[in-house]
Design an enzyme around this catalytic site. Sequence first.
Site, PDB file in Angstrom:
ATOM      1  N   HIS A 121      -6.904 -14.920   3.741  1.00 25.18           N
ATOM      2  CA  HIS A 121      -4.794 -15.610   4.688  1.00 25.18           C
ATOM      3  C   HIS A 121      -5.313 -15.802   5.967  1.00 25.18           C
ATOM      4  O   HIS A 121      -6.804 -15.757   6.713  1.00 25.18           O
ATOM      5  CB  HIS A 121      -4.760 -14.064   4.823  1.00 25.18           C
ATOM      6  CG  HIS A 121      -2.692 -14.726   5.576  1.00 25.18           C
ATOM      7  ND1 HIS A 121      -2.588 -14.970   6.608  1.00 25.18           N
ATOM      8  CD2 HIS A 121      -2.457 -14.614   4.517  1.00 25.18           C
ATOM      9  CE1 HIS A 121      -1.460 -15.416   6.852  1.00 25.18           C
ATOM     10  NE2 HIS A 121      -1.272 -15.172   6.109  1.00 25.18           N
ATOM     11  N   ASP A 198      -8.227  -5.643   5.218  1.00 25.38           N
ATOM     12  CA  ASP A 198      -6.655  -6.588   5.171  1.00 25.38           C
ATOM     13  C   ASP A 198      -5.844  -5.569   3.924  1.00 25.38           C
ATOM     14  O   ASP A 198      -6.031  -6.396   2.863  1.00 25.38           O
ATOM     15  CB  ASP A 198      -6.656  -7.762   5.383  1.00 25.38           C
ATOM     16  CG  ASP A 198      -5.433  -8.921   5.350  1.00 25.38           C
ATOM     17  OD1 ASP A 198      -4.947  -7.764   5.324  1.00 25.38           O
ATOM     18  OD2 ASP A 198      -5.547  -9.892   5.370  1.00 25.38           O
ATOM     19  N   GLN A 201      -1.054  -7.204   1.025  1.00 27.42           N
ATOM     20  CA  GLN A 201      -0.780  -7.429   0.216  1.00 27.42           C
ATOM     21  C   GLN A 201      -1.384  -6.212  -0.665  1.00 27.42           C
ATOM     22  O   GLN A 201      -0.968  -6.237  -2.333  1.00 27.42           O
ATOM     23  CB  GLN A 201      -1.835  -8.694  -0.163  1.00 27.42           C
ATOM     24  CG  GLN A 201      -1.191  -9.734  -0.163  1.00 27.42           C
ATOM     25  CD  GLN A 201       0.395 -10.433  -0.622  1.00 27.42           C
ATOM     26  OE1 GLN A 201       0.930  -9.221  -0.821  1.00 27.42           O
ATOM     27  NE2 GLN A 201       0.982 -11.665   0.680  1.00 27.42           N
ATOM     28  N   LYS A 224       6.075  -5.359   3.700  1.00 27.19           N
ATOM     29  CA  LYS A 224       6.008  -6.304   2.475  1.00 27.19           C
ATOM     30  C   LYS A 224       5.937  -4.803   1.653  1.00 27.19           C
ATOM     31  O   LYS A 224       5.510  -4.720  -0.035  1.00 27.19           O
ATOM     32  CB  LYS A 224       4.430  -6.549   2.775  1.00 27.19           C
ATOM     33  CG  LYS A 224       4.471  -7.861   3.555  1.00 27.19           C
ATOM     34  CD  LYS A 224       3.021  -8.901   2.693  1.00 27.19           C
ATOM     35  CE  LYS A 224       2.533  -9.691   3.732  1.00 27.19           C
ATOM     36  NZ  LYS A 224       3.603 -10.736   3.305  1.00 27.19           N
ATOM     37  N   CYS A 362      -1.091 -20.124   4.031  1.00 26.26           N
ATOM     38  CA  CYS A 362      -1.684 -19.197   4.360  1.00 26.26           C
ATOM     39  C   CYS A 362      -3.019 -18.903   3.877  1.00 26.26           C
ATOM     40  O   CYS A 362      -3.913 -18.440   5.410  1.00 26.26           O
ATOM     41  CB  CYS A 362      -1.153 -17.713   5.072  1.00 26.26           C
ATOM     42  SG  CYS A 362       0.509 -18.840   5.691  1.00 26.26           S
TER      43      CYS A 362
HETATM   44  N1  C6P Z   1       1.243 -13.458   4.007  1.00 28.46           N
HETATM   45  C1  C6P Z   1       2.261 -14.249   2.351  1.00 28.46           C
HETATM   46  O1  C6P Z   1       3.429 -14.924   2.192  1.00 28.46           O
HETATM   47  P1  C6P Z   1       1.795 -10.471   8.740  1.00 28.46           P
HETATM   48  O2  C6P Z   1       2.402 -12.532   9.014  1.00 28.46           O
HETATM   49  O3  C6P Z   1       0.865  -9.743  10.250  1.00 28.46           O
HETATM   50  O4  C6P Z   1       2.140  -9.531   8.291  1.00 28.46           O
HETATM   51  O5  C6P Z   1       0.876 -10.251   7.660  1.00 28.46           O
HETATM   52  C2  C6P Z   1       0.063 -11.723   7.904  1.00 28.46           C
HETATM   53  C3  C6P Z   1      -1.042 -11.177   5.930  1.00 28.46           C
HETATM   54  C4  C6P Z   1      -2.340 -10.857   6.437  1.00 28.46           C
HETATM   55  N2  C6P Z   1      -3.223 -11.107   5.689  1.00 28.46           N
HETATM   56  C5  C6P Z   1      -2.401 -11.344   4.204  1.00 28.46           C
HETATM   57  C6  C6P Z   1      -3.452 -10.973   2.817  1.00 28.46           C
HETATM   58  C7  C6P Z   1      -0.965 -11.380   4.277  1.00 28.46           C
HETATM   59  O6  C6P Z   1      -0.881 -11.933   2.765  1.00 28.46           O
HETATM   60  C8  C6P Z   1      -0.413 -11.500   5.496  1.00 28.46           C
HETATM   61  C9  C6P Z   1       1.078 -12.091   5.080  1.00 28.46           C
HETATM   62  C10 C6P Z   1       2.945 -13.296   3.881  1.00 28.46           C
HETATM   63  O7  C6P Z   1       1.154 -14.301   1.373  1.00 28.46           O
HETATM   64  C11 C6P Z   1       3.555 -14.388   4.502  1.00 28.46           C
HETATM   65  S1  C6P Z   1       2.317 -15.922   5.269  1.00 28.46           S
END
Ligand code: C6P
Length: 404
Positions: A121, A198, A201, A224, A362
């Site tokens: 991401h 990370d 997911q 999430k 993203c």
């Molecule tokens: N992915 C998606 O639609 P935040 O925004 O900080 O809570 O998470 C960011 C983030 C970081 N790593 C991974 C693997 C992610 O999937 C995400 C967030 C969402 O896939 C929103 S872009």
Amino acid sequence: MLNVDEIRKDFPILDREIHGKPLVYFDNAATSQTPQQVIDVIVVYYSKYNANIHRGVHTLSQEATDLYEQARIKIQKHFNAKHSHEIIMTSGTTHGINLVASGFTAFLKKGDEIIISALEHHSNIVPWQMLCERTGAQLKVIPINQEGELILSEYNKLLSEKTKLVFVNHISNALGTINPIETIIEKAHQVGAAVLVDGAQACPHLVPDVQDLNVDFYVASAHKICGPTGVGMLYGKDEWLQKLPPYQGGGEMIAEVTFEKTTYADLPHKFEAGTPNICGGIAFGAALDYMNAIGFDAIAAYENELLEYATEELSAIDGLKIYGTSEHKTSVISFNLEGIHPYDIGTILDKMGIAVRTGHHCAQPIMDFYKIPGTVRASFAFYNTKKEIDALVSAVNKAKMMLS
Ligand code: C6P
């Protein structure tokens, strides 16, 4: 076995209609929905306990502090961290990654190397690029194959004594691939590199055991995992968190301040400057309670059933191509219809009440790898049903007829 009919009653939003059709919510990888049990905790907090924490001698402040610190302990137990001070409350995954990347500025120099993967991401790419710009370190990338899996033999070639850090996601947001993080962590440690995983997911689908994984840092977002937005956690091994400098300066992260010199508070407060998302943190704990009461094994088994069913049904549509076909994946299907822009499909699906994400998710380098502008991404949670998947398949067929 999950009682999905009963579980769905916990989610008031699932009763909504969109454009006169029942909402089918398949954008769970972007954010999950919130059960009444967590909404109630938020309402009770603001109705009965709202106060600033760690600061007041008055009863409300102490009660709010207790609730917040209990939430930290719930998070510690959930991820099996050794100490509660290894859990840093953040605003989410992005915040946790930036905190670590900023801290490593002090430890890197020209010639050092950082390894990330082609499955990341943007929030696991950009902070490391910025770190490289600050330090002169070099970014190396583990490539992927057509199935959307990391090529581990290439990872092995990238590792050397120059490698100081390795950053990978546990599960890809765009494709759903589950990465072999156990092997990745072990190999990185063999060359003395630290590893950040990370888990944004992964945490909706499984329970990571940070001690078992022997990971140095692990990050996640509450939104999430049935929790609210704007809150998350960074797990860091005690030895690393002691070494890293503070990320932000401000109230609550200090031991003593004079104009000559400031000393910093002990962990975890050293990394928690300013008033945190108190209610969010407490609700994060409640969300973990909710998911654990259902049980992650049952959640994973059911979501896997949904994934298999949806893969079979969608694959039967002529001209539909699925991206991310690893045997090891979670309940995410990224797809395109030949000759049709994903955005157009997403717009038509919305008119039929179906929420999916469209675009690059993203994760532009993944789209570049497949030479596509983006995909339609349907991501399933434990409160979704096969009937909803049937609605998706029928809507995709209609969109195909309308657009081709
Ligand atoms: N992915 C998606 O639609 P935040 O925004 O900080 O809570 O998470 C960011 C983030 C970081 N790593 C991974 C693997 C992610 O999937 C995400 C967030 C969402 O896939 C929103 S872009």
